[in-house]
Design a protein around this motif. Structure first.
Motif, PDB file in Angstrom:
ATOM      1  N   ALA A 132       0.830  -1.214   0.000  1.00  0.00           N
ATOM      2  CA  ALA A 132       0.000   0.000   0.000  1.00  0.00           C
ATOM      3  C   ALA A 132       0.858   1.255   0.000  1.00  0.00           C
ATOM      4  O   ALA A 132       0.489   2.266  -0.613  1.00  0.00           O
ATOM      5  N   THR A 133       2.007   1.225   0.653  1.00  0.00           N
ATOM      6  CA  THR A 133       2.916   2.382   0.670  1.00  0.00           C
ATOM      7  C   THR A 133       3.328   2.766  -0.747  1.00  0.00           C
ATOM      8  O   THR A 133       3.444   3.944  -1.070  1.00  0.00           O
ATOM      9  N   TYR A 134       3.527   1.761  -1.589  1.00  0.00           N
ATOM     10  CA  TYR A 134       3.894   2.019  -2.983  1.00  0.00           C
ATOM     11  C   TYR A 134       2.679   2.398  -3.830  1.00  0.00           C
ATOM     12  O   TYR A 134       2.825   2.773  -4.988  1.00  0.00           O
ATOM     13  N   GLY A 135       1.477   2.242  -3.274  1.00  0.00           N
ATOM     14  CA  GLY A 135       0.267   2.470  -4.047  1.00  0.00           C
ATOM     15  C   GLY A 135       0.110   1.425  -5.138  1.00  0.00           C
ATOM     16  O   GLY A 135      -0.441   1.705  -6.202  1.00  0.00           O
ATOM     17  N   ALA A 136       0.601   0.227  -4.869  1.00  0.00           N
ATOM     18  CA  ALA A 136       0.667  -0.814  -5.886  1.00  0.00           C
ATOM     19  C   ALA A 136      -0.518  -1.767  -5.825  1.00  0.00           C
ATOM     20  O   ALA A 136      -1.074  -2.027  -4.763  1.00  0.00           O
ATOM     21  N   SER A 137      -0.859  -2.289  -6.988  1.00  0.00           N
ATOM     22  CA  SER A 137      -1.810  -3.387  -7.064  1.00  0.00           C
ATOM     23  C   SER A 137      -1.039  -4.683  -6.812  1.00  0.00           C
ATOM     24  O   SER A 137       0.190  -4.713  -6.892  1.00  0.00           O
ATOM     25  N   LEU A 138      -1.767  -5.748  -6.502  1.00  0.00           N
ATOM     26  CA  LEU A 138      -1.150  -7.058  -6.292  1.00  0.00           C
ATOM     27  C   LEU A 138      -1.856  -8.051  -7.193  1.00  0.00           C
ATOM     28  O   LEU A 138      -3.083  -8.184  -7.151  1.00  0.00           O
ATOM     29  N   GLY A 139      -1.091  -8.733  -8.014  1.00  0.00           N
ATOM     30  CA  GLY A 139      -1.649  -9.750  -8.889  1.00  0.00           C
ATOM     31  C   GLY A 139      -0.928 -11.062  -8.691  1.00  0.00           C
ATOM     32  O   GLY A 139       0.268 -11.087  -8.391  1.00  0.00           O
ATOM     33  N   THR A 140      -1.660 -12.153  -8.815  1.00  0.00           N
ATOM     34  CA  THR A 140      -1.052 -13.483  -8.732  1.00  0.00           C
ATOM     35  C   THR A 140      -1.516 -14.310  -9.918  1.00  0.00           C
ATOM     36  O   THR A 140      -2.629 -14.157 -10.402  1.00  0.00           O
TER      37      THR A 140
END
Length: 149
Positions: A132-140
């Motif tokens: 969340a700090t990076y403002g990133a999405s997470l995909g798997t």
């Protein structure tokens, strides 16, 4: 006398392989300059329209990527922890560049599984906060693979 199977070898050979990557993408900006500015050894870039590996698919965005070598693990969180530790010294710079250039940030956990051996999808609260700090999405992604060795 019949030889017993090497159970340790079978377990190692069938343990899922996880590739953890952090990507920044943009439709407006080329990101080659991030190789110098961020300075993470092993990072790569690509340009919109380039072919993806040896396929006929083309990249839809410009990008910058840092990926750890594949690792054998039953815990997705282990691979994610390694990735976040490698990025940590550059976190503030990456976050600032992401905001300044309005880049999209993505964390990817791609997993090759063998037979029915699937890693746990647990992610620690600390790692979720770091993403969340990076403002990133997470995909798997999970791919069924043939065991080698």
């Amino acid at each position: 006398m019949a030889r017993l199977p090497d159970l340790d070898l079978d377990l190692r050979r069938l343990t899922p392989t996880v590739r953890a990557a952090f990507r920044l993408t943009s439709e407006r900006h080329t990101l080659d300059h991030l190789l110098r500015e961020v300075g993470i050894e092993g990072a790569v870039t690509w340009q919109k329209g380039e072919s993806i590996a040896s396929t006929t698919l083309q990249r839809r965005t410009n990008g910058w990527c840092f990926e750890l070598p594949p690792q054998r693990t039953y815990m997705l969180d282990d691979a994610l922890t390694g990735l976040l530790h490698a990025l940590a010294p550059h976190r503030d710079q990456i976050v600032a560049l992401t905001r300044a250039l309005e880049l999209d940030a993505h964390v990817a956990l791609d997993t090759d599984i063998y037979e029915d051996r699937v890693p746990t999808g647990y992610l620690s609260p600390a790692n979720v906060k770091a993403i969340a700090t990076y403002g990133a999405s997470l995909g798997t992604e999970i791919h069924l693979a043939e065991p080698n060795g």
